[in-house]
Write an enzyme that holds these catalytic residues in place. Structure first.
Site, PDB file in Angstrom:
ATOM      1  N   LYS A  22      40.354  33.519  25.684  1.00 37.86           N
ATOM      2  CA  LYS A  22      39.316  34.261  26.166  1.00 37.86           C
ATOM      3  C   LYS A  22      39.694  35.439  26.828  1.00 37.86           C
ATOM      4  CE  LYS A  22      35.942  34.071  29.790  1.00 37.86           C
ATOM      5  NZ  LYS A  22      36.740  34.803  30.829  1.00 37.86           N
ATOM      6  N   ASN A  23      40.645  35.317  27.816  1.00 36.71           N
ATOM      7  CA  ASN A  23      40.938  36.434  28.863  1.00 36.71           C
ATOM      8  C   ASN A  23      42.003  37.557  28.036  1.00 36.71           C
ATOM      9  OD1 ASN A  23      39.164  35.403  30.738  1.00 36.71           O
ATOM     10  ND2 ASN A  23      40.855  34.220  32.011  1.00 36.71           N
ATOM     11  N   ARG A  93      32.832  39.922  33.791  1.00 37.76           N
ATOM     12  CA  ARG A  93      33.735  40.441  34.589  1.00 37.76           C
ATOM     13  C   ARG A  93      34.644  41.500  33.951  1.00 37.76           C
ATOM     14  NH1 ARG A  93      34.445  41.471  39.807  1.00 37.76           N
ATOM     15  NH2 ARG A  93      36.558  41.946  40.250  1.00 37.76           N
ATOM     16  N   CYS A 117      31.903  35.043  36.711  1.00 34.06           N
ATOM     17  CA  CYS A 117      31.483  33.946  37.504  1.00 34.06           C
ATOM     18  C   CYS A 117      31.562  34.263  39.136  1.00 34.06           C
ATOM     19  CB  CYS A 117      32.710  32.819  37.431  1.00 34.06           C
ATOM     20  SG  CYS A 117      32.481  32.259  35.514  1.00 34.06           S
ATOM     21  N   ARG A 122      34.423  39.490  45.020  1.00 34.28           N
ATOM     22  CA  ARG A 122      35.619  39.842  43.734  1.00 34.28           C
ATOM     23  C   ARG A 122      35.474  41.390  43.748  1.00 34.28           C
ATOM     24  NH1 ARG A 122      34.529  36.384  38.334  1.00 34.28           N
ATOM     25  NH2 ARG A 122      36.529  36.839  37.893  1.00 34.28           N
ATOM     26  N   PRO A 123      36.200  41.947  44.822  1.00 35.97           N
ATOM     27  CA  PRO A 123      36.491  43.217  44.856  1.00 35.97           C
ATOM     28  C   PRO A 123      37.198  44.042  43.549  1.00 35.97           C
ATOM     29  CG  PRO A 123      38.022  42.099  46.191  1.00 35.97           C
ATOM     30  CD  PRO A 123      36.972  41.186  45.662  1.00 35.97           C
ATOM     31  N   ILE A 124      37.129  45.190  43.534  1.00 32.90           N
ATOM     32  CA  ILE A 124      37.832  46.189  42.537  1.00 32.90           C
ATOM     33  C   ILE A 124      38.958  47.002  43.161  1.00 32.90           C
ATOM     34  CG2 ILE A 124      36.666  45.370  40.458  1.00 32.90           C
ATOM     35  CD1 ILE A 124      35.586  48.477  40.666  1.00 32.90           C
ATOM     36  N   ASP A 125      38.974  46.903  44.555  1.00 33.33           N
ATOM     37  CA  ASP A 125      39.930  47.948  45.258  1.00 33.33           C
ATOM     38  C   ASP A 125      41.178  48.119  44.817  1.00 33.33           C
ATOM     39  OD1 ASP A 125      39.962  45.297  46.697  1.00 33.33           O
ATOM     40  OD2 ASP A 125      41.624  46.431  47.655  1.00 33.33           O
ATOM     41  N   GLN A 126      41.978  47.105  44.317  1.00 29.27           N
ATOM     42  CA  GLN A 126      43.345  47.395  43.619  1.00 29.27           C
ATOM     43  C   GLN A 126      43.158  48.155  42.246  1.00 29.27           C
ATOM     44  OE1 GLN A 126      46.006  46.695  45.493  1.00 29.27           O
ATOM     45  NE2 GLN A 126      44.341  46.371  46.789  1.00 29.27           N
ATOM     46  N   ASP A 305      41.446  28.564  36.958  1.00 26.77           N
ATOM     47  CA  ASP A 305      40.562  28.303  36.005  1.00 26.77           C
ATOM     48  C   ASP A 305      40.802  26.990  35.242  1.00 26.77           C
ATOM     49  OD1 ASP A 305      39.800  30.897  36.450  1.00 26.77           O
ATOM     50  OD2 ASP A 305      40.563  31.755  34.478  1.00 26.77           O
ATOM     51  N   ARG A 397      30.392  30.735  27.177  1.00 28.60           N
ATOM     52  CA  ARG A 397      31.075  32.142  27.535  1.00 28.60           C
ATOM     53  C   ARG A 397      32.693  31.953  27.072  1.00 28.60           C
ATOM     54  NH1 ARG A 397      31.169  33.686  33.382  1.00 28.60           N
ATOM     55  NH2 ARG A 397      32.781  35.286  32.089  1.00 28.60           N
TER      56      ARG A 397
HETATM   57  C1  UD1 Z   1      40.791  36.840  36.161  1.00 27.51           C
HETATM   58  C2  UD1 Z   1      40.181  35.832  35.002  1.00 27.51           C
HETATM   59  C3  UD1 Z   1      39.667  34.662  35.709  1.00 27.51           C
HETATM   60  C4  UD1 Z   1      40.738  34.142  36.785  1.00 27.51           C
HETATM   61  C5  UD1 Z   1      41.243  35.338  37.748  1.00 27.51           C
HETATM   62  C6  UD1 Z   1      42.615  34.564  38.402  1.00 27.51           C
HETATM   63  C7  UD1 Z   1      39.743  37.394  33.236  1.00 27.51           C
HETATM   64  C8  UD1 Z   1      38.286  37.888  32.544  1.00 27.51           C
HETATM   65  N1  UD1 Z   1      39.377  36.557  34.509  1.00 27.51           N
HETATM   66  O1  UD1 Z   1      39.877  37.421  36.885  1.00 27.51           O
HETATM   67  O2  UD1 Z   1      39.189  33.795  34.968  1.00 27.51           O
HETATM   68  O3  UD1 Z   1      40.060  33.190  37.715  1.00 27.51           O
HETATM   69  O4  UD1 Z   1      41.766  36.325  36.833  1.00 27.51           O
HETATM   70  O5  UD1 Z   1      43.673  34.031  37.519  1.00 27.51           O
HETATM   71  O6  UD1 Z   1      40.751  37.512  32.900  1.00 27.51           O
HETATM   72  N2  UD1 Z   1      41.334  40.934  44.405  1.00 27.51           N
HETATM   73  C9  UD1 Z   1      41.125  41.973  45.271  1.00 27.51           C
HETATM   74  N3  UD1 Z   1      41.155  43.230  44.894  1.00 27.51           N
HETATM   75  C10 UD1 Z   1      41.033  43.780  43.537  1.00 27.51           C
HETATM   76  C11 UD1 Z   1      41.132  42.839  42.621  1.00 27.51           C
HETATM   77  C12 UD1 Z   1      41.262  41.388  42.868  1.00 27.51           C
HETATM   78  O7  UD1 Z   1      41.460  41.559  46.455  1.00 27.51           O
HETATM   79  O8  UD1 Z   1      40.976  44.875  43.340  1.00 27.51           O
HETATM   80  C13 UD1 Z   1      41.704  39.487  44.522  1.00 27.51           C
HETATM   81  C14 UD1 Z   1      40.390  38.444  44.368  1.00 27.51           C
HETATM   82  O9  UD1 Z   1      39.426  38.547  45.097  1.00 27.51           O
HETATM   83  C15 UD1 Z   1      40.969  37.326  43.976  1.00 27.51           C
HETATM   84  C16 UD1 Z   1      42.386  37.739  43.500  1.00 27.51           C
HETATM   85  O10 UD1 Z   1      42.548  38.951  43.915  1.00 27.51           O
HETATM   86  O11 UD1 Z   1      40.962  36.777  45.088  1.00 27.51           O
HETATM   87  C17 UD1 Z   1      42.673  37.706  42.021  1.00 27.51           C
HETATM   88  O12 UD1 Z   1      41.686  38.425  41.449  1.00 27.51           O
HETATM   89  P1  UD1 Z   1      42.120  38.595  39.694  1.00 27.51           P
HETATM   90  O13 UD1 Z   1      43.197  38.266  39.418  1.00 27.51           O
HETATM   91  O14 UD1 Z   1      41.940  40.147  39.777  1.00 27.51           O
HETATM   92  O15 UD1 Z   1      40.713  37.972  39.032  1.00 27.51           O
HETATM   93  P2  UD1 Z   1      40.082  38.627  37.878  1.00 27.51           P
HETATM   94  O16 UD1 Z   1      40.864  39.712  36.993  1.00 27.51           O
HETATM   95  O17 UD1 Z   1      38.817  39.152  38.457  1.00 27.51           O
END
Ligand code: UD1
Length: 428
Positions: A22-23, A93, A117, A122-126, A305, A397
Site C-alpha cells: 500500500k505505502n 494521508r 488515520c 500529523r504535521p507536514i513541517d518537514q 504499523d 483501505r
Molecule cells: C507513513 C505511513 C504510515 C506510517 C508512518 C510511520 C504512508 C502513506 N503512511 O506515514 O502508515 O505509520 O509512515 O512509519 O506511507 N513528522 C513531523 N513533521 C513532518 C512529518 C512527520 O514531525 O513534517 C513526524 C510525525 O508526527 C511522526 C513522525 O514524524 O511522529 C513520522 O511521520 P511520517 O514518517 O512522516 O509518517 P507518514 O509519512 O505520515
C-alpha cells in the site's frame, strides 16, 4: 454498511499470498505525474486507498486503463490541474504526495491538507522545509497548501525528524530540479527504496535510497516505464501474527523476508518458529505466546504499523509485556476495544503495559483506524465466540481481500451487509 464477523478458535494453516505494498503504491502512483509517457504498474493491491489515488489522477486528467486486477496503465499527458480539493485530499494521508509531484511537474501545487488515520498531530513541517530548500514558496491559505517556484534547484536538506512522507515528497519535488539534492536523516522504509527504483526506471538519478542519505541528481525529463510494486510488509506481518495468535502454521508467500526481520525477531522472542525462504516465510506457533517488550521505530526498527497487531498477540502472552510507541503520539485508541474482549492493558501516554490473559472473549468491536481494524480481526480469530467488527472501511483501505485470504487458510470469517442501527433497523 458492512461488518466482519469472525468465529474464533480455528488454528490457521496453509498459504497466504501477499499483495503489493500500500505505502509504495500510494507514493508511486502520484509519481506518474512527473513523466512524459505511459506507466504500466504491476502488483497493484486492490484496496480502497489505491482506488482513491487512481481516482485523483483520473480527475486531474490522466487516462487510466485497468489491464487486470493487479495492473494499471496510466498516461499523465493530459493532466491539466495543479489543484487537489479537500474532497479528494482529505480521504488519505498520501494525498500530500501530490504537492511534491505537482511542484515537480508544474512548479506549482495547491492541495488541501491530507487526511489519513488519526494518531494525534500529523504535521507536514518537514515536507515544507524541503520544498522551501528547493526554492519553492509555501503558504497556507483558505485551508489549502500552496507551493510555487520559478525554478526548483537542488539543495541539502536535513530532516529534523525521520519522516517517510517528507522523504517521499522531497524526492518527488527534487527529481527534476536543477542540480543535486541531498536528503539527510532520510527515512529508510522499503517503500522509499521502491519509489526510488520506480523513478530511476523512468530515467531519474537517485542514489542511496534505503540509507539515511539520499542523493538526487535532477534530470530534465522522465519517460514511461513498466514497474512491479514490492510486496506489502505490513500485510505480511499481520498474517504472520494471524498464524501466531491462532496457534497455527502459515506460509506467507510473495514476500521479501529481509523486510520482515524485525517482525520475525519479535515473533521468535514470543515463542514462534519462523522459517525464511527466498520469497516466503513460514510461521508456526505451538504454545501460548511468551511476553516480550517492543519499541516501534522507523525502519529497520519494529514498524509502528504493526503495533496494534503485536499488542493483540501480547494480550494473550504469559506474563507482562511492554509496548512502547516510538513514532506517533496517540496510537493506542484501539486498546479500549481489546479491553472489551477481556484484554488487560494499561496505557500511559506512549507506553502500554500488557498483562497477558489466557483467552479473549468475543464482543462487538469497532475498527478505530486501519491497523487497529486488523488487530480486531486478529483478536476475533483468537477469541472464543463470535466477534463482530464495525467500521470495516478502515480495514479495506489497506488489506486486499482479507476475508477471502483468511477463509482460505481455515478462518471462520465473513463480511455482512447491515442496515445502520441509527436508522432503527437490525443487522441482516
Ligand atoms: C507513513 C505511513 C504510515 C506510517 C508512518 C510511520 C504512508 C502513506 N503512511 O506515514 O502508515 O505509520 O509512515 O512509519 O506511507 N513528522 C513531523 N513533521 C513532518 C512529518 C512527520 O514531525 O513534517 C513526524 C510525525 O508526527 C511522526 C513522525 O514524524 O511522529 C513520522 O511521520 P511520517 O514518517 O512522516 O509518517 P507518514 O509519512 O505520515
Amino acid at each position: 454498511m458492512e461488518k466482519i464477523i469472525v468465529n474464533g478458535g480455528n488454528a490457521l494453516s496453509g498459504e497466504i499470498c501477499i499483495s503489493g505494498a500500500k505505502n509504495a503504491a500510494v507514493a508511486i502512483i502520484p509519481a506518474v505525474l512527473l513523466c512524459d509517457g505511459v506507466c504500466r504498474i504491476e502488483n497493484v493491491p486492490s484496496i480502497s486507498d489505491v482506488n482513491v489515488i487512481i481516482r485523483i489522477l483520473y480527475e486531474l486528467g490522466a487516462s487510466v486503463k485497468v489491464i487486470n486486477s493487479t495492473t494499471v496503465e496510466i498516461d499523465p499527458t493530459h493532466i491539466h490541474s495543479h489543484v487537489l480539493s479537500a474532497s479528494m485530499a482529505s480521504k488519505m494521508r498520501a494525498s500530500s504526495y501530490f504537492i511534491g509531484a505537482m511542484l515537480g511537474r508544474f512548479k506549482k501545487a495547491r492541495v488541501a491538507p491530507p487526511g489519513g488515520c488519526d494518531f494525534g498531530v500529523r504535521p507536514i513541517d518537514q515536507h515544507i522545509k524541503g520544498f522551501e530548500a528547493l526554492g519553492a514558496t509555501v503558504t497556507i491559505d483558505g485551508g489549502m497548501v500552496n507551493a510555487h517556484a520559478v525554478e526548483l534547484t537542488g539543495s541539502s536538506i536535513y530532516l529534523d525528524k525521520v519522516s517517510v512522507g517528507a522523504t517521499v515528497n522531497i524526492m518527488l519535488a527534487a527529481v527534476k530540479a536543477r542540480g543535486l539534492t541531498v536528503i539527510e536523516n532520510a527515512a529508510r522504509e522499503p517503500h522509499i527504496v521502491d519509489l526510488a527504483n520506480f523513478l530511476n526506471s523512468m530515467g531519474a538519478n537517485i542514489m542511496g535510497a534505503g540509507t539515511d542519505v539520499i542523493k538526487i541528481r535532477g534530470v530534465s525529463e522522465l519517460h514511461g516505464t513498466t514497474y512491479s510494486i514490492i510486496p506489502d510488509q505490513i500485510e505480511a506481518g499481520t498474517y504472520m501474527i494471524a498464524a501466531a495468535i491462532t496457534g497455527g502454521d502459515l506460509t506467507i508467500t510473495n514476500v521479501i523476508p529481509k523486510h520482515l526481520e524485525s517482525i520475525s525477531a519479535k515473533l521468535i522472542e514470543a515463542g514462534a518458529v519462523v522459517q525464511e525462504y527466498d520469497e516466503a516465510v513460514r510461521v508456526i506457533m505451538r504454545r501460548r505466546p511468551k511476553c516480550c517488550n517492543v519499541l516501534t521505530m522507523p525502519h529497520p526498527g519494529f514498524p509502528t504499523d504493526m503495533q496494534p497487531q503485536m499488542t493483540t498477540l501480547l494480550a494473550l502472552c504469559e506474563g507482562v509485556s511492554v509496548m512502547t510507541e516510538g513514532v506517533w503520539d496517540n496510537r493506542f485508541k484501539y486498546v479500549d476495544q481489546l479491553t472489551l474482549m477481556g484484554a488487560k492493558i494499561k496505557v500511559d501516554g506512549k507506553v502500554a503495559i500488557i498483562n497477558g490473559v489466557e483467552a479473549l472473549s468475543a464482543a462487538p468491536v469497532k475498527a478505530t483506524d486501519l491497523r487497529a481494524g486488523a488487530a480486531m480481526v486478529l483478536a476475533g480469530l483468537a477469541a472464543e465466540g463470535t466477534t463482530e467488527i464495525e467500521n470495516v472501511e478502515f480495514i479495506d483501505r489497506g488489506y486486499d481481500n482479507i476475508v477471502e485470504k483468511l477463509s482460505a487458510v481455515g478462518a471462520d470469517i465473513r463480511r455482512v451487509t447491515y442496515i445502520d442501527p441509527n436508522l432503527g433497523r437490525s443487522a441482516v
